[in-house]
Design an enzyme around this catalytic site. Structure first.
Site, PDB file in Angstrom:
ATOM      1  N   ILE A  75       0.703  -1.287   0.171  1.00 11.20           N
ATOM      2  CA  ILE A  75       0.095  -0.087   0.377  1.00 11.20           C
ATOM      3  C   ILE A  75       1.177   1.525   0.334  1.00 11.20           C
ATOM      4  O   ILE A  75      -0.270   2.540   0.419  1.00 11.20           O
ATOM      5  CB  ILE A  75      -0.860   0.176   0.980  1.00 11.20           C
ATOM      6  CG1 ILE A  75      -0.419  -0.689   2.259  1.00 11.20           C
ATOM      7  CG2 ILE A  75      -1.805  -1.351   0.512  1.00 11.20           C
ATOM      8  CD1 ILE A  75      -1.040   0.587   3.821  1.00 11.20           C
ATOM      9  N   GLY A  76       2.136   1.792  -0.265  1.00 18.17           N
ATOM     10  CA  GLY A  76       3.155   2.347   0.051  1.00 18.17           C
ATOM     11  C   GLY A  76       4.727   2.230  -0.098  1.00 18.17           C
ATOM     12  O   GLY A  76       5.096   0.828   0.352  1.00 18.17           O
ATOM     13  N   GLY A  77       4.752   3.038  -0.079  1.00 18.68           N
ATOM     14  CA  GLY A  77       6.544   2.591   0.445  1.00 18.68           C
ATOM     15  C   GLY A  77       7.636   3.680   0.027  1.00 18.68           C
ATOM     16  O   GLY A  77       6.801   4.893  -0.275  1.00 18.68           O
ATOM     17  N   GLY A  78       8.381   4.733   0.550  1.00 24.17           N
ATOM     18  CA  GLY A  78       9.303   5.552   1.238  1.00 24.17           C
ATOM     19  C   GLY A  78      10.795   4.866   0.585  1.00 24.17           C
ATOM     20  O   GLY A  78      11.215   3.617  -0.095  1.00 24.17           O
ATOM     21  N   GLY A  79      11.789   6.500   0.884  1.00 25.84           N
ATOM     22  CA  GLY A  79      12.997   5.790   0.723  1.00 25.84           C
ATOM     23  C   GLY A  79      14.116   4.780   1.372  1.00 25.84           C
ATOM     24  O   GLY A  79      14.575   4.100   1.028  1.00 25.84           O
ATOM     25  N   MET A  80      13.451   4.589   2.775  1.00 24.21           N
ATOM     26  CA  MET A  80      14.024   3.251   3.436  1.00 24.21           C
ATOM     27  C   MET A  80      13.105   1.822   3.847  1.00 24.21           C
ATOM     28  O   MET A  80      13.520   0.752   3.894  1.00 24.21           O
ATOM     29  CB  MET A  80      13.817   3.690   4.443  1.00 24.21           C
ATOM     30  CG  MET A  80      15.417   4.385   4.788  1.00 24.21           C
ATOM     31  SD  MET A  80      15.574   5.955   6.671  1.00 24.21           S
ATOM     32  CE  MET A  80      14.177   6.211   6.983  1.00 24.21           C
ATOM     33  N   ALA A  81      11.761   2.149   3.576  1.00 22.74           N
ATOM     34  CA  ALA A  81      10.896   0.755   3.922  1.00 22.74           C
ATOM     35  C   ALA A  81       9.760   0.808   2.565  1.00 22.74           C
ATOM     36  O   ALA A  81       9.619   1.572   2.324  1.00 22.74           O
ATOM     37  CB  ALA A  81      10.132   0.793   5.239  1.00 22.74           C
ATOM     38  N   ASP A 125      10.795  13.930   9.723  1.00 19.18           N
ATOM     39  CA  ASP A 125       9.831  13.354   8.254  1.00 19.18           C
ATOM     40  C   ASP A 125       9.007  14.358   8.123  1.00 19.18           C
ATOM     41  O   ASP A 125       8.025  13.476   7.475  1.00 19.18           O
ATOM     42  CB  ASP A 125      10.341  12.459   7.579  1.00 19.18           C
ATOM     43  CG  ASP A 125      10.471  12.269   6.318  1.00 19.18           C
ATOM     44  OD1 ASP A 125      10.592  13.153   5.493  1.00 19.18           O
ATOM     45  OD2 ASP A 125      10.668  10.978   5.983  1.00 19.18           O
ATOM     46  N   LYS A 167       5.369  -1.975   7.927  1.00 19.01           N
ATOM     47  CA  LYS A 167       6.502  -1.521   7.372  1.00 19.01           C
ATOM     48  C   LYS A 167       7.888  -2.639   7.442  1.00 19.01           C
ATOM     49  O   LYS A 167       8.548  -2.649   8.195  1.00 19.01           O
ATOM     50  CB  LYS A 167       7.041  -0.098   7.962  1.00 19.01           C
ATOM     51  CG  LYS A 167       8.287   0.635   7.820  1.00 19.01           C
ATOM     52  CD  LYS A 167       8.137   1.817   7.869  1.00 19.01           C
ATOM     53  CE  LYS A 167       6.757   2.084   7.301  1.00 19.01           C
ATOM     54  NZ  LYS A 167       6.550   3.900   7.636  1.00 19.01           N
TER      55      LYS A 167
END
Length: 721
Positions: free
Chosen positions: A16-22, A133, A39
């Site tokens: 359902i999502g994601g970022g730079g680290m996870a 953040d 996560k």
């Protein structure tokens, strides 16, 4: 990862999502039977021991937070090389999606969201947790409009070896504080700076700093000023702009001292008495580059840099001449003449005497000036008041002072100076003139929800009872959205007196659902499209066996014929797929002759079988015996009926049963012609019988009774009877 079960408990359902680290997944907690968000740390970070150690420590710290505006942390774990955090699953959207969809947001909504974010930060800062953040992607808005801040404690685990990765930056440089961009330790005020950027983006729909690369954006945070919010969106109240200006100061000392202080400012910034407050002004930052003035003659000494002065002093101490002493001496100027000084002294003395005389005569003139009574001009129109004062030989102070007053019409004098006094002719009188009530500019509420428009007007001071709506049907605008407004956008209005009406859509106009039963599938689909309806995407068109022709519509739902529907409603059809397996098709042959031999007759046949009653086989004219094959469809539970009409005269009805047709014993008896009529001779007429004379009763001597010819006597009447 999808389909995998972490920790023997969390079944991964979808990403359902994601970022730079996870990466973030939706999962099902099989133990507690609930949905959670998991996560999972990206694989490129799993070998950094320092990162893993800080990741665990900060995740545990974030788990200690318990606040309604913070996403709850349920569990932290590791399975092989997979490090994960289990947290609360929030069903809804993140703030970034909402900004992209409908920014700029209304001031009330933006403040409502910012207050909840700030409340979460205040709780975190109280527990020594710095987010680092804050950005719209990490702000979740649930279906109940509850704001949830996520990703606490993870950004703080970044090391020097993990600041960047291929093609991206951990975190978002667009929301960095200046101290974050410098790489120094960022504290609580760094979170407040990022929140100021989020508030700026909600109200303007854009970011304050943009650049071609993360480095260029970071430099703008350090060196450049952003475009003020009210220049982008003039509808932002000044008090709310002041919140943004203060929270986004480059110098942390000029920002809010704490999240609690920012909450207090946000909580009161939309009050009527604050909305038009003065704009905040700050002293220039010490680090801002200043333009130095050019060096002019006579300023050489003041403009010499300190380092140069020190160098010259050192050279002198060591017996060297300074730079100026080493230059060749210019020839000395000739001595001034002796008569110059007395002339200057006399000139100055005469000038002073002249000025004293002018002042004396001016003072005498003022003392002898005529005095006049100051006319009373309060409640007069400004032009009339000024004319009255000028006619009296007085002057009006410029510029005239204007003051808002909801009870006095614009242009009327509220107050005056020197009222009821006698003053010198030419004296200056100050006037205070009413500018009327505090006027507001009407916003454009078209395409916004009525509730949002109503809340905005009430916040400006409009009485809710003077905000009305008229619902209208609209094919293009969804229900609850403003179609038009009585005051045009940009028009001035007095909140204390204005009446505003809106036309609000109540969706498409309903109509009666047509009957589709008995029509072919293609006919039904065409009619559905013509009416603006749609076939249900999930159930669509279903089929089942029946005695109706293949493709004929059997049922329609959820709307029956005559039900009220609107354009866009979804309809499901059930159509016939053909005869059931136990149905029997049988041809029943009937031999029929005309009514008379060699004559012509019209034959009509009707039949009833499993497909329906009183079906018309058709008509045919015959002049000899012919066979009529009637095709029947038989149901094991019923029988078929075949009725024959000859020359529109009913002849007979045949009963055809399922068993008889199946065994082949259902045979029709032929219908013959009628036999020719038998001609009989006419009957012989017999002569009428002769009446016998009745015997005379009595003696011969007795005469017969007398009969009257006119029939008037009693005996005559009896004979007639």
């Amino acid at each position: 990862m999808i389909g995998h079960e972490l920790g023997g408990r969390y079944e991964i359902l979808e990403q359902i999502g994601g970022g730079g680290m996870a990466l973030v997944y939706k999962a099902h907690d099989v133990l507690l039977n609930r949905h959670v968000a998991v996560k999972v740390l990206r694989q490129q970070f799993v070998n950094d021991e320092e990162f893993i150690r800080r990741f665990r420590r900060e995740a545990q710290s974030a788990a200690s937070l318990s606040h309604p505006n913070v996403v709850s942390i349920y569990d932290v774990g590791q399975e092989d090389e997979t490090h994960y955090i289990v947290m609360e699953y929030v069903e809804g959207h993140n703030l970034n999606e909402i900004i992209l969809e409908r920014a700029p947001l209304q001031a009330q909504e933006a403040v409502h969201i910012a207050l909840q974010i700030c409340d979460a930060l205040e709780h975190a800062h109280h527990n020594q947790i710095i987010h680092r953040d804050i950005k719209p992607h990490n702000i979740l808005i649930g279906k109940n409009n509850r704001v949830k801040v996520t990703d606490f404690g993870i950004a703080r685990a970044v090391t020097s070896s993990t600041i960047t990765q291929t093609g991206s930056v951990v975190g978002s440089v667009h929301y960095f504080s200046p101290e974050h961009a410098k790489g120094v330790n960022a504290g609580e005020k760094s979170d407040l700076y990022s929140l100021g950027i989020v508030l700026y983006q909600m109200l303007t729909g854009r970011l304050p700093f943009l650049g071609e690369s993360p480095i260029s954006v970071a430099l703008k945070h350090l060196q450049e000023n952003f475009e003020e919010p009210r220049k982008v969106n003039p509808h932002i109240p000044q008090s709310l702009e002041n919140v943004i200006l203060r929270s986004m100061r480059k110098n942390p000392d000029e920002r809010y001292a704490s999240a609690e202080e920012m909450i207090e400012d946000l909580d009161s910034c939309l009050l009527p008495e604050r909305m038009h407050e003065d704009k905040l002004e700050f002293a220039d930052d010490a680090e801002v580059t200043r333009v130095m003035p050019a060096i002019r003659p006579g300023m050489e000494t003041a403009a010499v840099p300190t380092s140069t002065m020190k160098t010259d002093m050192m050279q002198t101490r060591h017996g060297e001449q300074p730079l100026e002493s080493r230059e060749p001496r210019q020839s000395e100027k000739p001595a001034k003449k002796k008569w110059v000084k007395p002339v200057v002294t006399i000139g100055v003395t005469l000038l002073i005497i002249a000025l004293l005389l002018v002042g004396f005569f001016y003072l005498v003139n003022k003392l002898d000036t005529e005095e006049v009574e100051v006319p009373y001009v309060v409640n007069e129109i400004q032009e009339r008041a000024e004319a009255m004062l000028e006619e009296s030989g007085l002057q009006v102070a410029r510029p005239v002072t204007y003051e808002e007053n909801p009870d006095v019409e614009p242009g009327i004098v509220l107050r005056q100076s020197k009222e009821g006094m006698r003053v010198k002719v030419g004296s200056i009188i100050e006037l205070v003139v009413s500018s009327g009530p505090d006027m507001e500019l009407m916003e454009n509420f078209v395409d916004q929800s009525y509730e949002s428009a109503r809340a905005s007007l009430i916040a400006l001071g409009v009485d809710g009872e003077r905000i009305t709506m008229d619902e209208v049907f609209s094919e293009e605008v969804e229900a609850g959205i403003v179609v038009s407004q009585s005051l045009t956008a940009g028009e001035e209005f007095n909140p204390a007196e204005v009446t505003v009406s809106f036309e609000v859509s109540k969706g498409p106009q309903p109509f009666d659902m047509p009957s589709l039963i008995g029509k072919s599938q293609s006919e039904a689909v065409n009619e559905i499209r013509q009416k603006g309806l749609v076939i249900n995407t999930d159930t669509g068109i279903t089929s089942k066996p029946s005695y109706k022709p293949q493709g004929e519509v059997l049922e329609q739902f959820p709307y029956n014929p005559g039900d009220s529907v609107t354009r866009g409603a979804e309809v499901t059809l059930s159509v016939s797929s053909g005869l059931p397996e136990d149905a029997l098709e049988y041809t029943f042959n009937i031999p029929i002759s005309p009514t008379e031999v060699n004559g012509t007759s019209e034959i009509r046949i009707e039949f009833s079988d499993a497909r329906g009653d009183n079906q018309d086989f058709g008509k045919r004219r015959i002049n000899s015996m012919q066979n009529f094959p009637v095709k029947l469809v038989l149901d094991p539970r019923t029988e078929a009926l075949v009725s024959v009409y000859r020359d529109e005269i009913f002849i007979r009805t045949y009963h055809v049963t399922y068993d008889a047709a199946r065994s082949g014993t259902a045979v029709a008896e032929p219908i013959e012609s009628n036999p020719p009529p038998v001609v009989e001779p006419p009957p012989v007429e017999e002569p009428p019988p002769v009446e016998e004379t009745p015997p005379v009763i009595g003696t011969p001597e007795d005469p017969p009774p007398a009969v009257e010819e006119n029939g008037d006597g009693e005996d005559g009447d009896q004979d007639e009877q």
